[in-house]
Design an enzyme around this catalytic site. Structure first.
Site, PDB file in Angstrom:
ATOM      1  N   TRP A 332       0.695  -1.253  -0.313  1.00 36.16           N
ATOM      2  CA  TRP A 332      -0.325   0.349  -0.110  1.00 36.16           C
ATOM      3  C   TRP A 332       0.911   1.408   0.048  1.00 36.16           C
ATOM      4  CZ3 TRP A 332      -0.532   3.890   3.293  1.00 36.16           C
ATOM      5  CH2 TRP A 332      -1.443   5.317   3.489  1.00 36.16           C
ATOM      6  N   HIS A 333       2.234   1.172  -0.121  1.00 38.32           N
ATOM      7  CA  HIS A 333       3.127   2.394   0.882  1.00 38.32           C
ATOM      8  C   HIS A 333       3.002   2.368  -0.912  1.00 38.32           C
ATOM      9  CE1 HIS A 333       2.225   1.583   5.258  1.00 38.32           C
ATOM     10  NE2 HIS A 333       2.168   2.989   5.448  1.00 38.32           N
ATOM     11  N   GLY A 334       3.987   1.571  -1.181  1.00 41.47           N
ATOM     12  CA  GLY A 334       4.681   2.136  -3.090  1.00 41.47           C
ATOM     13  C   GLY A 334       4.430   0.849  -3.293  1.00 41.47           C
ATOM     14  N   PHE A 477       2.101   8.691  -1.340  1.00 48.01           N
ATOM     15  CA  PHE A 477       1.778   7.337  -1.143  1.00 48.01           C
ATOM     16  C   PHE A 477      -0.290   7.503  -1.301  1.00 48.01           C
ATOM     17  CE2 PHE A 477       4.434   7.138   2.234  1.00 48.01           C
ATOM     18  CZ  PHE A 477       6.131   6.372   1.607  1.00 48.01           C
TER      19      PHE A 477
END
Length: 477
Positions: A332-334, A477
Site C-alpha cells: 500500500w505504501h508504494g 502514498f
C-alpha cells in the site's frame, strides 16, 4: 498547498469565517467547493478520479441498502473494491509490475517490453479510495447507513483537512472516533462552535507544525545527505544515525500532518480520530501498530486480517494472516520491493512476538518497560531502513557497513547530537503525557506551563525552521 505554507493559511483564513457565517446546508456546499479547490491546487486533472469514486460508491451504497442480503449485495461490494483497486493499480502500481514482469520474461530469453504509463501519482489516492471503499463495505455489513445526501457523502470523501494524507475516517462506525461518531454522521448534522474547540485546535496545530517543521524538515536534510551518498563514503555509525534521523523525520512529518488536520477540522466543529499515540513508547510490535498510523492499521485489520480469518483458525493460519496483512500493508505504501520487504518484516516481527509469547505491554514496569520500548524502537528502525532505502541493495549495503565498519566519525557524532537536540524534547513531552487518563486531547495543565510550552514551540519554529520546506512524506502514498 502544504499545511506548512503561507498559501494554505491564507486559504484557510478565507474559508473559516465564510464557513461559520453560512447556514448548515450552505456550509457543506461551500466546504465541498473549497476541498476540490484545495485538491485542484496540486493537479486539477486528477479531480475526476475523486469524483468517479464518489459517484460510484454513493450509488453502490444506495443500491446495497435497497437490496436484501445475498449475492447481489456482494456483487455491488465487489464492483466497489475492484474499481477502486483498479484506480490504484493503474496509477500507483502499473509501471512497477509491468517492469518486473518484463524482467521476469527476459530471464527466459523473451523480450517483451511493455508500455510505460507516464503520469504522476495522484496525491492522496490511497487514502480517499480506501475511505470510499470502506463506506460501501460497512453498509453491506450493516455497520453504517447510506448517506441521505450526495452532497454530504461527496464532502465526506473530499473533506480537505484529511484529504491527501488521512487519517482514513470511517463513515459511521464508532471505534476510534473521538465522540463515538463517524465522519459522515458529523458532516450530515449541523455543527456548532463548542467551548474549548479553539484551544484544542490551537494545541493540535501548534504541535503539528512543531513536529513537521522543527523535527521532520530538519531531519529530512540529514536523511537525504546520508541516503543519497555512495556507500563507499559512509561508515556504519553514520548509517545508524541516519536511520535514527529518518525514524524521527517520518514520525514528525506524518504525525505532524495528522495533528494539523485534527486542529483545522476542530476549528470547523469536526472531530478527526487520533492517528498516532506516541508510537516510539511502544513495548512490542503489536502495541506499536496500535499507536502508529492507527487509521490504516485498523482498516487493514477490519477489512483484510479479520476477513482472512484473523486468529480464529489456529496458530499457523494466524501467522499466515499476519504475514499477508502486513505485506499488503507494505505494498500500500508504494510500488517498490523495499516497501514489500518492510511490510513482510513487520509481519514476521508480529509473528515472532506471538510465537515467543512476549511480555504484554501491561505487565512490564519500570526499567523493564524502558528496555522493551528501546528494543522495540530499534526493531522498528531496522524496518525503517528498508522503508527509506531506494533499493534492496542499498539497504543491504548499509546493514553490512553497520555490522563491519565501526568507525565513529565527527559527522556521525554531529548527526546524533542534532537528532537528540530536535527529538528528545518531544520524547520527554510524550513520556509526560503518556500518563494521561486515558489519552489526553490536550493535557490539562496550568496556563503558565501551557504558555511556556507554546513559547518553546514558537521559538523553535522561528529560529530553527529549515530554509527548505519539504513536502509531506505520505503525499507520495
Amino acid at each position: 498547498m502544504l499545511f506548512n505554507s503561507w498559501e494554505f493559511w491564507a486559504f484557510f483564513a478565507v474559508v473559516l469565517p465564510i464557513y461559520w457565517l453560512l447556514p448548515f446546508r450552505w456550509q457543506n456546499g461551500f466546504l465541498l467547493v473549497a476541498s476540490y479547490y484545495f485538491y485542484g491546487c496540486w493537479d486539477w486533472r486528477f479531480l475526476p478520479l475523486i469524483a468517479f469514486s464518489t459517484v460510484m460508491d454513493f450509488w453502490l451504497g444506495q443500491w446495497i441498502a435497497a437490496t436484501p442480503p445475498g449475492d447481489q449485495r456482494k456483487k455491488y461490494v465487489r464492483v466497489s473494491v475492484i474499481a477502486n483497486l483498479a484506480l490504484l493499480g493503474v496509477f500507483k502500481y502499473y509501471n512497477f509490475f509491468s517492469h518486473e514482469f518484463a524482467t521476469f520474461l527476459q530471464g527466459f530469453g523473451i523480450a517483451a517490453p511493455l508500455p510505460v504509463l507516464n503520469v504522476i501519482l495522484p496525491v492522496g489516492i490511497s487514502f480517499y479510495t480506501f475511505q470510499s471503499m470502506s463506506y460501501v463495505i460497512d453498509i453491506a455489513r450493516g455497520k453504517t447507513t447510506p448517506a441521505k445526501s450526495f452532497l454530504d457523502f461527496a464532502l465526506y470523501v473530499s473533506f480537505f483537512p484529511h484529504l491527501v494524507a488521512g487519517p482514513i475516517m470511517r463513515s459511521g462506525t464508532k471505534e476510534h472516533d473521538p465522540l463515538g461518531r463517524g465522519l459522515l454522521k458529523q458532516l450530515s448534522e449541523p455543527r456548532r462552535w463548542r467551548a474549548g474547540d479553539f484551544e484544542e485546535g490551537l494545541y493540535h496545530v501548534t504541535l503539528g507544525l512543531f513536529k513537521k517543521i522543527v523535527i521532520g524538515d530538519n531531519m529530512a536534510s540529514i536523511v537525504n545527505m546520508i541516503f543519497q551518498r555512495d556507500l563507499a563514503q559512509l561508515t556504519g555509525p553514520e548509517c545508524l544515525v541516519g536511520i535514527y534521523a529518518f525514524a524521527w523525520q517520518i514520525y514528525g512529518d506524518f504525525s505532524g500532518y495528522s495533528s494539523i488536520a485534527q486542529g483545522v477540522a476542530k476549528w470547523m466543529g469536526v472531530d478527526l480520530m487520533f492517528n498516532f499515540r506516541m508510537p516510539y513508547l511502544a513495548g512490542n510490535p503489536s502495541e506499536f501498530w496500535h499507536r502508529w498510523h492507527i487509521s490504516l492499521s485498523t482498516w487493514l485489520r477490519d477489512y483484510l486480517y479479520i476477513p482472512l480469518g484473523g486468529s480464529r483458525g489456529g496458530e499457523w493460519k494466524t501467522y499466515r494472516n499476519l504475514m499477508l496483512t502486513m505485506t499488503i500493508g507494505g505494498i500500500w505504501h508504494g510500488a517498490n520491493w523495499t516497501f514489500i520487504v518492510w511490510g513482510a518484516f513487520h509481519g514476521a516481527y508480529l509473528c515472532a512476538h506471538r510465537l515467543l509469547g512476549a511480555v504484554s505491554p501491561g505487565t512490564a514496569r519500570g526499567w523493564g518497560r524502558v528496555a522493551a520500548a528501546v528494543g522495540t524502537f530499534h526493531m522498528v528502525c531496522f524496518g525503517w531502513l528498508f522503508f527509506r532505502a531506494e533499493t534492496i541493495g542499498q539497504a543491504m549495503g548499509m546493514l553490512r557497513l553497520m555490522a563491519t565498519d565501526f568507525r565513529v566519525t565527527p559527522m556521525a557524532v554531529s548527526i546524533l547530537a542534532l537528532v537528540a537536540f530536535y527529538a528528545l524534547p518531544l520524547l520527554a513531552y510524550e513520556v509526560w503525557t503518556e500518563h494521561g487518563k486515558p489519552f489526553p486531547a490536550m493535557p490539562v495543565t496550568l496556563w503558565p506551563r501551557r504558555l511556556a510550552a507554546y513559547g518553546y514551540c514558537f521559538a523553535m519554529l522561528l529560529i530553527f525552521s529549515p530554509s527548505i520546506a519539504h513536502e509531506f512524506i505520505y503525499f507520495q502514498f
